[in-house]
Design an enzyme around this catalytic site. Structure first.
Site, PDB file in Angstrom:
ATOM      1  N   ASN A  13       0.868  -1.178   0.000  1.00 50.86           N
ATOM      2  CA  ASN A  13       0.000   0.000   0.000  1.00 50.86           C
ATOM      3  C   ASN A  13       0.906   1.230   0.000  1.00 50.86           C
ATOM      4  O   ASN A  13       1.531   1.533   1.014  1.00 50.86           O
ATOM      5  CB  ASN A  13      -0.886  -0.028   1.260  1.00 50.86           C
ATOM      6  N   TRP A  14       0.967   1.876  -1.134  1.00 52.36           N
ATOM      7  CA  TRP A  14       1.884   3.025  -1.258  1.00 52.36           C
ATOM      8  C   TRP A  14       1.346   4.276  -0.569  1.00 52.36           C
ATOM      9  O   TRP A  14       2.053   5.261  -0.438  1.00 52.36           O
ATOM     10  CB  TRP A  14       2.136   3.324  -2.742  1.00 52.36           C
ATOM     11  N   LYS A  15       0.086   4.262  -0.185  1.00 49.37           N
ATOM     12  CA  LYS A  15      -0.535   5.450   0.413  1.00 49.37           C
ATOM     13  C   LYS A  15      -0.334   6.654  -0.519  1.00 49.37           C
ATOM     14  O   LYS A  15      -0.297   6.467  -1.735  1.00 49.37           O
ATOM     15  CB  LYS A  15       0.010   5.677   1.824  1.00 49.37           C
ATOM     16  N   HIS A 100      -9.227   1.366   5.308  1.00 48.16           N
ATOM     17  CA  HIS A 100      -7.915   1.492   5.966  1.00 48.16           C
ATOM     18  C   HIS A 100      -8.056   2.436   7.162  1.00 48.16           C
ATOM     19  O   HIS A 100      -8.839   3.385   7.123  1.00 48.16           O
ATOM     20  CB  HIS A 100      -6.893   2.027   4.964  1.00 48.16           C
ATOM     21  N   GLU A 102      -6.344   4.787   8.140  1.00 49.93           N
ATOM     22  CA  GLU A 102      -6.124   6.212   7.825  1.00 49.93           C
ATOM     23  C   GLU A 102      -7.377   6.824   7.195  1.00 49.93           C
ATOM     24  O   GLU A 102      -7.672   8.005   7.407  1.00 49.93           O
ATOM     25  CB  GLU A 102      -4.891   6.351   6.915  1.00 49.93           C
ATOM     26  N   GLU A 170      -4.767  -4.704  10.881  1.00 48.79           N
ATOM     27  CA  GLU A 170      -3.711  -3.702  11.010  1.00 48.79           C
ATOM     28  C   GLU A 170      -3.921  -2.920  12.312  1.00 48.79           C
ATOM     29  O   GLU A 170      -4.725  -1.963  12.336  1.00 48.79           O
ATOM     30  CB  GLU A 170      -3.751  -2.728   9.835  1.00 48.79           C
ATOM     31  N   GLY A 176       3.452   2.204  10.703  1.00 47.13           N
ATOM     32  CA  GLY A 176       4.474   3.232  10.525  1.00 47.13           C
ATOM     33  C   GLY A 176       5.275   3.544  11.776  1.00 47.13           C
ATOM     34  O   GLY A 176       5.983   4.544  11.832  1.00 47.13           O
ATOM     35  N   SER A 215       4.108  -2.243  10.146  1.00 42.58           N
ATOM     36  CA  SER A 215       5.562  -2.370  10.341  1.00 42.58           C
ATOM     37  C   SER A 215       6.120  -3.728   9.913  1.00 42.58           C
ATOM     38  O   SER A 215       7.037  -4.258  10.536  1.00 42.58           O
ATOM     39  CB  SER A 215       5.941  -2.059  11.781  1.00 42.58           C
ATOM     40  N   GLY A 236       3.105  -1.140   4.168  1.00 38.40           N
ATOM     41  CA  GLY A 236       3.129   0.273   3.827  1.00 38.40           C
ATOM     42  C   GLY A 236       4.525   0.694   3.411  1.00 38.40           C
ATOM     43  O   GLY A 236       4.961   0.463   2.284  1.00 38.40           O
ATOM     44  N   GLY A 237       5.263   1.312   4.338  1.00 40.73           N
ATOM     45  CA  GLY A 237       6.552   1.917   4.023  1.00 40.73           C
ATOM     46  C   GLY A 237       7.509   1.032   3.247  1.00 40.73           C
ATOM     47  O   GLY A 237       8.141   1.476   2.280  1.00 40.73           O
TER      48      GLY A 237
END
Ligand code: 13P
Length: 254
Positions: A13-15, A100, A102, A170, A176, A215, A236-237
């Site tokens: 997930n590149w956000k 998600h 966010e 999640e 993150g 993470s 994510g990251g």
């Protein structure tokens, strides 16, 4: 590490990250996947919607799938700035992330809204990745299972199947932050989600993949993916760097 016949899924997930030059990351992932591994694991990248079209072109002819990060529940209409499941499918996306944390935190998405979006995804033939997870406070109050089970109970549409639905657990506090729950904690939540799915959709629950996200890195992927009822990762990251993402996919190498 295929569990009970469920094919693992490693999803990035590149956000809100990535410009046109970032399509090279997708190319590097495509080129870096060993054919052996692809027999055992599904690989998905969800870039921002501005890049879906070029990412679909970049993975053409390869088994890497491309997905969206969000959708509007309706097919079309006067919803300025929104994108429907049909539009994502039209670009060649095959999955979409739904609910998600966010989106829930910054865009006030509710469980009912998640349900409507999951229905929208199914209507357009997309596989919806429905996200659930507790906050730090909720965990400290001992409410983790109540929270995620309620999110699941409302979010998952009737008749959901292993083909049209993926669940992602999640924990909000693990996203993150470099923090992760212990394998035992993850096992407890995933077992509870599987049991709740059984109440919602019956025996089909055994076919629904439940991903862990928060993470996930190359260094912890093997341990996390080995946990019972963990059928892959939502990353994510680490999905922004091809070598890191490939390192996570490689947790499934035999
Ligand atoms: P990180 O892997 O950066 O913790 O993000 C997880 C996530 O939110 C994926 O959807």
């Amino acid at each position: 590490m295929t569990k009970a016949g469920r094919r693992p899924l490693v999803a990035g997930n590149w956000k809100m990250n990535g410009l046109r030059s970032s399509v090279s990351v997708v190319e590097a992932v495509r080129n870096g996947l060993s054919p052996d591994l692809l027999c055992d694991v599904d690989v998905l990248i969800c870039p921002p919607s501005t890049l879906i079209s070029s990412c679909v072109a970049a993975v053409y002819g390869s088994p890497v799938a491309i997905g969206g990060q969000n959708l509007h529940a309706k097919r079309n209409g006067a919803f300025t700035g929104s994108i429907s499941a049909e539009m994502l499918a039209d670009l060649g996306a095959s999955y979409v992330i739904v609910g998600h944390s966010e989106r829930r935190a910054y865009h006030h998405e509710t469980d009912d809204g998640v349900h409507a979006k999951a229905l929208g995804a199914r209507r357009a033939g997309l596989c919806g990745i429905i996200c659930v997870g507790e906050t730090q406070d909720e965990r400290e109050e001992g409410r983790t299972l109540d929270i995620v089970r309620a999110q699941l109970a409302i979010g998952v549409p009737k008749g959901a199947t292993g083909a049209d639905t993926v669940i992602a657990y999640e924990p909000v506090w693990a996203i993150g932050t470099g923090l992760t729950p212990t394998p035992a904690d993850i096992a407890e939540v995933h077992a509870s989600l599987r049991e709740m799915l059984g109440q919602l959709i019956g025996p089909e629950a055994a076919k629904v993949r439940i991903l862990y996200g928060g993470s996930v890195k190359p260094g912890n992927a093997r341990e996390l993916m080995a946990v019972e009822n963990v059928d892959g990762a939502l990353v994510g990251g680490a999905s922004l760097v091809a070598d890191d993402f490939l390192g996570i996919v490689n947790a499934y190498a035999r």
